[in-house]
Scaffold this motif. Sequence first.
Motif, short mmCIF file in Angstrom:
data_model
loop_
_atom_site.label_atom_id
_atom_site.label_comp_id
_atom_site.label_asym_id
_atom_site.label_seq_id
_atom_site.Cartn_x
_atom_site.Cartn_y
_atom_site.Cartn_z
N PRO A 123 94.55 43.53 -46.31
CA PRO A 123 94.47 42.19 -46.88
C PRO A 123 94.51 42.26 -48.41
CG PRO A 123 92.53 42.70 -45.51
CD PRO A 123 93.30 43.96 -45.70
N THR A 124 95.25 41.37 -49.01
CA THR A 124 95.33 41.31 -50.48
C THR A 124 94.04 40.71 -51.04
OG1 THR A 124 96.27 39.10 -50.40
CG2 THR A 124 97.84 40.95 -50.43
N ASP A 125 93.91 40.79 -52.35
CA ASP A 125 92.77 40.13 -53.01
C ASP A 125 92.78 38.63 -52.69
OD1 ASP A 125 92.02 42.58 -54.10
OD2 ASP A 125 93.12 42.24 -55.95
N GLU A 126 93.97 38.03 -52.63
CA GLU A 126 94.09 36.61 -52.28
C GLU A 126 93.59 36.34 -50.88
OE1 GLU A 126 98.14 35.41 -52.85
OE2 GLU A 126 97.99 35.46 -55.03
N ALA A 127 93.83 37.28 -49.95
CA ALA A 127 93.36 37.11 -48.57
C ALA A 127 91.83 37.08 -48.52
CB ALA A 127 93.90 38.23 -47.69
N PHE A 128 91.20 37.96 -49.29
CA PHE A 128 89.74 37.96 -49.34
C PHE A 128 89.21 36.66 -49.94
CE2 PHE A 128 90.13 42.54 -48.64
CZ PHE A 128 89.11 42.73 -47.71
N ALA A 129 89.95 36.10 -50.89
CA ALA A 129 89.54 34.84 -51.52
C ALA A 129 89.59 33.67 -50.53
CB ALA A 129 90.42 34.55 -52.73
N LYS A 130 90.36 33.80 -49.46
CA LYS A 130 90.47 32.74 -48.44
C LYS A 130 89.30 32.73 -47.46
CE LYS A 130 95.53 32.94 -48.30
NZ LYS A 130 96.68 33.28 -47.43
N LEU A 131 88.46 33.77 -47.47
CA LEU A 131 87.31 33.78 -46.56
C LEU A 131 86.40 32.61 -46.85
CD1 LEU A 131 86.38 37.59 -46.54
CD2 LEU A 131 87.25 36.26 -44.60
N PRO A 132 85.74 32.08 -45.81
CA PRO A 132 84.80 30.97 -46.06
C PRO A 132 83.73 31.38 -47.07
CG PRO A 132 85.18 31.28 -43.70
CD PRO A 132 85.85 32.43 -44.41
N ASP A 133 83.25 30.39 -47.83
CA ASP A 133 82.21 30.64 -48.84
C ASP A 133 81.03 31.40 -48.22
OD1 ASP A 133 83.67 29.39 -50.77
OD2 ASP A 133 82.53 27.52 -50.71
N GLY A 134 80.59 32.43 -48.91
CA GLY A 134 79.43 33.18 -48.47
C GLY A 134 79.74 34.35 -47.56
N THR A 135 80.92 34.36 -46.95
CA THR A 135 81.27 35.42 -45.99
C THR A 135 81.30 36.79 -46.66
OG1 THR A 135 82.60 33.86 -44.70
CG2 THR A 135 82.99 36.21 -44.31
N LEU A 136 81.95 36.87 -47.80
CA LEU A 136 82.08 38.15 -48.50
C LEU A 136 80.71 38.67 -48.96
CD1 LEU A 136 84.36 40.04 -49.09
CD2 LEU A 136 84.73 38.88 -51.24
N ASP A 137 79.89 37.78 -49.49
CA ASP A 137 78.54 38.18 -49.92
C ASP A 137 77.74 38.69 -48.73
OD1 ASP A 137 79.01 37.55 -52.57
OD2 ASP A 137 78.19 35.52 -52.39
N ALA A 138 77.83 37.98 -47.61
CA ALA A 138 77.10 38.39 -46.41
C ALA A 138 77.56 39.77 -45.94
CB ALA A 138 77.27 37.35 -45.31
N LEU A 139 78.86 40.01 -45.95
CA LEU A 139 79.39 41.31 -45.52
C LEU A 139 78.91 42.43 -46.45
CD1 LEU A 139 83.08 40.46 -44.54
CD2 LEU A 139 81.25 41.23 -43.01
N GLN A 140 78.88 42.16 -47.74
CA GLN A 140 78.47 43.19 -48.69
C GLN A 140 76.99 43.54 -48.55
OE1 GLN A 140 80.33 41.14 -52.11
NE2 GLN A 140 81.39 43.06 -52.50
N LYS A 141 76.22 42.64 -47.97
CA LYS A 141 74.79 42.89 -47.74
C LYS A 141 74.54 43.53 -46.37
CE LYS A 141 73.44 39.13 -50.76
NZ LYS A 141 73.15 37.71 -50.82
N ASP A 142 75.55 43.52 -45.51
CA ASP A 142 75.42 44.05 -44.14
C ASP A 142 76.47 45.16 -43.96
OD1 ASP A 142 75.29 44.56 -41.44
OD2 ASP A 142 75.48 42.46 -40.82
N ILE A 143 76.15 46.35 -44.45
CA ILE A 143 77.11 47.45 -44.49
C ILE A 143 77.66 47.81 -43.10
CG2 ILE A 143 77.52 49.85 -45.22
CD1 ILE A 143 77.11 47.70 -47.51
#
Length: 139
Positions: free
Chosen positions: A41-61
């Motif tokens: 996935p490109t950086d743009e693809a990660f930007a399309k994730l719903p709000d909070g999803t990326l933060d939640a993933l980074q906290k749940d290794i």
Amino acid sequence: MANLVETAAKVGKFNKLLQLAETAQIVDTLKSADIFTLFAPTDEAFAKLPDGTLDALQKDIPTLKKVLTYHVAFGDVRAEDLVQIEEAETLEGSVLAIDSTNGVIKVNDTNITQTDIVADNGVIHVIDHVLIPAMVAGK
């Protein structure tokens, strides 16, 4: 040539993917002599994730690792192979659906926007959305 990580870094549009791979400690796997296909996935693809999803993933290794390894299939699967198969087993343990219709190749329901970026230990296909395994999506 370079391994999958070095090749992805040279392309320049996978910064978030590479950062998350470091966090999930899968960089060594992607640099190894094992042969993989990376649906990146490109950086743009990660930007399309719903709000909070990326933060939640980074906290749940452990979950982050599942999501990222779901983008890695075994073997060197090029575009010419993708049009002949219907699924690909992932490092995460699940299977990705591969569909090739009217010259468009999809992994699950996500478009592959660029194929066959070749590395020493496999190949990268660019995708326009982040793939989420069913067991993670159902949480």
